[in-house]
Write a protein that holds these residues in place. Structure first.
Motif, mmCIF file in Angstrom:
data_model
loop_
_atom_site.group_PDB
_atom_site.id
_atom_site.type_symbol
_atom_site.label_atom_id
_atom_site.label_comp_id
_atom_site.label_asym_id
_atom_site.label_seq_id
_atom_site.Cartn_x
_atom_site.Cartn_y
_atom_site.Cartn_z
ATOM 1 N N ALA A 125 32.182 46.149 20.316
ATOM 2 C CA ALA A 125 32.270 45.017 21.237
ATOM 3 C C ALA A 125 31.995 43.702 20.512
ATOM 4 C CB ALA A 125 31.287 45.210 22.385
ATOM 5 N N ALA A 126 31.003 43.714 19.608
ATOM 6 C CA ALA A 126 30.690 42.505 18.843
ATOM 7 C C ALA A 126 31.865 42.117 17.938
ATOM 8 C CB ALA A 126 29.431 42.734 18.013
ATOM 9 N N ARG A 127 32.491 43.117 17.333
ATOM 10 C CA ARG A 127 33.642 42.822 16.477
ATOM 11 C C ARG A 127 34.800 42.261 17.309
ATOM 12 N NH1 ARG A 127 37.692 46.930 13.422
ATOM 13 N NH2 ARG A 127 38.763 45.376 12.144
ATOM 14 N N ALA A 128 35.040 42.862 18.469
ATOM 15 C CA ALA A 128 36.109 42.383 19.345
ATOM 16 C C ALA A 128 35.857 40.937 19.752
ATOM 17 C CB ALA A 128 36.216 43.275 20.586
ATOM 18 N N GLY A 129 34.610 40.640 20.131
ATOM 19 C CA GLY A 129 34.268 39.282 20.525
ATOM 20 C C GLY A 129 34.414 38.288 19.388
ATOM 21 N N GLY A 130 34.005 38.703 18.202
ATOM 22 C CA GLY A 130 34.107 37.810 17.045
ATOM 23 C C GLY A 130 35.548 37.488 16.689
ATOM 24 N N LEU A 131 36.418 38.489 16.744
ATOM 25 C CA LEU A 131 37.825 38.258 16.431
ATOM 26 C C LEU A 131 38.480 37.368 17.472
ATOM 27 C CD1 LEU A 131 38.790 41.880 15.340
ATOM 28 C CD2 LEU A 131 38.736 39.863 13.856
ATOM 29 N N ALA A 132 38.178 37.623 18.759
ATOM 30 C CA ALA A 132 38.745 36.788 19.817
ATOM 31 C C ALA A 132 38.288 35.344 19.675
ATOM 32 C CB ALA A 132 38.347 37.342 21.180
ATOM 33 N N GLU A 133 37.039 35.161 19.263
ATOM 34 C CA GLU A 133 36.521 33.803 19.068
ATOM 35 C C GLU A 133 37.276 33.094 17.951
ATOM 36 O OE1 GLU A 133 32.236 31.487 18.739
ATOM 37 O OE2 GLU A 133 32.311 33.674 18.714
ATOM 38 N N PRO A 147 39.612 20.445 26.444
ATOM 39 C CA PRO A 147 38.209 20.319 26.022
ATOM 40 C C PRO A 147 37.252 20.976 27.011
ATOM 41 C CG PRO A 147 39.049 18.224 26.867
ATOM 42 C CD PRO A 147 40.236 19.130 26.734
ATOM 43 N N GLY A 148 36.112 21.407 26.476
ATOM 44 C CA GLY A 148 35.061 21.956 27.318
ATOM 45 C C GLY A 148 35.186 23.437 27.614
ATOM 46 N N LEU A 149 36.080 24.137 26.932
ATOM 47 C CA LEU A 149 36.273 25.565 27.167
ATOM 48 C C LEU A 149 35.773 26.369 25.972
ATOM 49 C CD1 LEU A 149 39.886 25.526 28.669
ATOM 50 C CD2 LEU A 149 37.707 25.465 29.884
ATOM 51 N N ASN A 150 35.466 27.642 26.217
ATOM 52 C CA ASN A 150 35.051 28.511 25.121
ATOM 53 C C ASN A 150 35.621 29.910 25.314
ATOM 54 O OD1 ASN A 150 33.465 29.836 27.021
ATOM 55 N ND2 ASN A 150 31.527 29.011 26.268
ATOM 56 N N THR A 151 35.299 30.801 24.396
ATOM 57 C CA THR A 151 35.857 32.154 24.430
ATOM 58 C C THR A 151 35.439 32.908 25.682
ATOM 59 O OG1 THR A 151 35.562 32.113 22.029
ATOM 60 C CG2 THR A 151 36.217 34.197 23.005
ATOM 61 N N SER A 152 34.242 32.646 26.186
ATOM 62 C CA SER A 152 33.788 33.335 27.394
ATOM 63 C C SER A 152 34.634 32.947 28.600
ATOM 64 C CB SER A 152 32.314 33.036 27.653
ATOM 65 O OG SER A 152 31.507 33.582 26.624
ATOM 66 N N ASP A 153 35.145 31.712 28.636
ATOM 67 C CA ASP A 153 36.086 31.337 29.694
ATOM 68 C C ASP A 153 37.314 32.241 29.642
ATOM 69 O OD1 ASP A 153 34.974 28.973 31.101
ATOM 70 O OD2 ASP A 153 35.072 28.038 29.128
ATOM 71 N N MET A 154 37.814 32.481 28.428
ATOM 72 C CA MET A 154 38.974 33.352 28.269
ATOM 73 C C MET A 154 38.663 34.766 28.755
ATOM 74 S SD MET A 154 41.190 34.170 24.800
ATOM 75 C CE MET A 154 39.787 34.866 23.911
ATOM 76 N N SER A 155 37.481 35.270 28.428
ATOM 77 C CA SER A 155 37.089 36.605 28.856
ATOM 78 C C SER A 155 37.084 36.727 30.375
ATOM 79 C CB SER A 155 35.702 36.938 28.284
ATOM 80 O OG SER A 155 35.286 38.215 28.706
ATOM 81 N N LEU A 156 36.583 35.692 31.052
ATOM 82 C CA LEU A 156 36.540 35.736 32.514
ATOM 83 C C LEU A 156 37.929 35.586 33.127
ATOM 84 C CD1 LEU A 156 33.267 33.763 33.287
ATOM 85 C CD2 LEU A 156 33.615 36.234 33.123
ATOM 86 N N ILE A 157 38.833 34.896 32.444
ATOM 87 C CA ILE A 157 40.225 34.855 32.890
ATOM 88 C C ILE A 157 40.817 36.261 32.863
ATOM 89 C CG2 ILE A 157 42.553 34.122 32.205
ATOM 90 C CD1 ILE A 157 41.328 31.424 31.420
ATOM 91 N N PHE A 158 40.550 37.003 31.788
ATOM 92 C CA PHE A 158 41.029 38.387 31.716
ATOM 93 C C PHE A 158 40.495 39.204 32.889
ATOM 94 C CE2 PHE A 158 41.329 37.961 26.839
ATOM 95 C CZ PHE A 158 42.690 37.716 26.898
ATOM 96 N N ASP A 159 39.224 39.027 33.218
ATOM 97 C CA ASP A 159 38.630 39.774 34.327
ATOM 98 C C ASP A 159 39.306 39.422 35.651
ATOM 99 O OD1 ASP A 159 36.900 40.818 32.476
ATOM 100 O OD2 ASP A 159 35.089 39.900 33.292
#
Length: 212
Positions: A125-133, A147-159
């Protein structure tokens, strides 16, 4: 020189096919009902419960395997995006499209917190998160992301997209692609102000895996 792997014997090939049938059945059963018993998987797969237990020690073992397979798919798509050295935005958008089509996050929204992850699963999971980042940050550095977005925003879009279920599988896939297109437009709206409030943190996103 590349070598071609030796073909599996008839017995091994059949075992591999049986395992795939079990995993497909387990995904369908547990995504629909995370509390379903493991016997429901055997019934859907058309195998005896003893055949299932020969491969998996119990329900948690099967759930871990499903999530590990999902993470491997996610990792492979992130690596493919990073290998694309052309347009950072198109690499990010293509990555998101492929992840949505693979329906990886149906496992996340339905199975998170229903089993105890192993250390190996946490590393994946850590590797997956690091690559997506890396994929996301490369598009940010190219000035292609709002502006103002991060990788966790993308993760929640997937959800959010994985939670969409309308009609049959084909229609659901169409709706998910449609709404991903809308979300990609919002992500790329670089002239817009940052969204209200602070972005989600990685800790908030991973907290879902704490046992319910």
């Amino acid at each position: 020189m590349e070598t071609t792997p030796a073909p599996m014997s008839g017995r091994k090939a059949q075992a591999a096919r049986n395992d795939q049938v079990i995993l497909e059945a387990a995904r369908a059963v547990f995504v629909a009902d995370p509390d379903a018993p493991i016997s429901a998987v055997a019934e859907r797969a058309g195998v005896g419960i003893s055949a299932l237990y020969r491969r998996y020690a119990g329900k948690e073992d099967l759930l871990r395997r499903l999530c590990s397979d999902g993470l491997r798919t996610y990792i492979a798509e992130a690596e493919a995006a990073l290998a694309d050295q052309d347009d950072p935005w198109e690499a990010l958008a293509g990555f998101m499209r492929r992840v949505v089509d693979a329906d990886v996050h149906s496992l996340t929204i339905n199975l998170a917190g229903t089993f105890t992850p192993t250390e190996e699963l946490r590393r994946e999971a850590a590797r997956a998160g690091g690559l997506a980042e890396q994929v996301f940050d490369r598009a940010v550095r190219a000035g292609a992301v709002r502006p103002g977005l991060n990788t966790s925003d993308m993760s929640l879009i997937f959800d959010q997209l994985a939670a969409l279920h309308l009609g049959d599988e084909e229609r659901t896939a169409q709706i998910r692609r449609r709404h991903l297109a809308l979300m990609l437009d919002a992500l790329r709206l670089t002239s817009a102000p940052p969204p209200p409030g602070p972005p989600p943190t990685a800790e908030e996103v991973t907290r879902r895996w704490t046992a319910r």
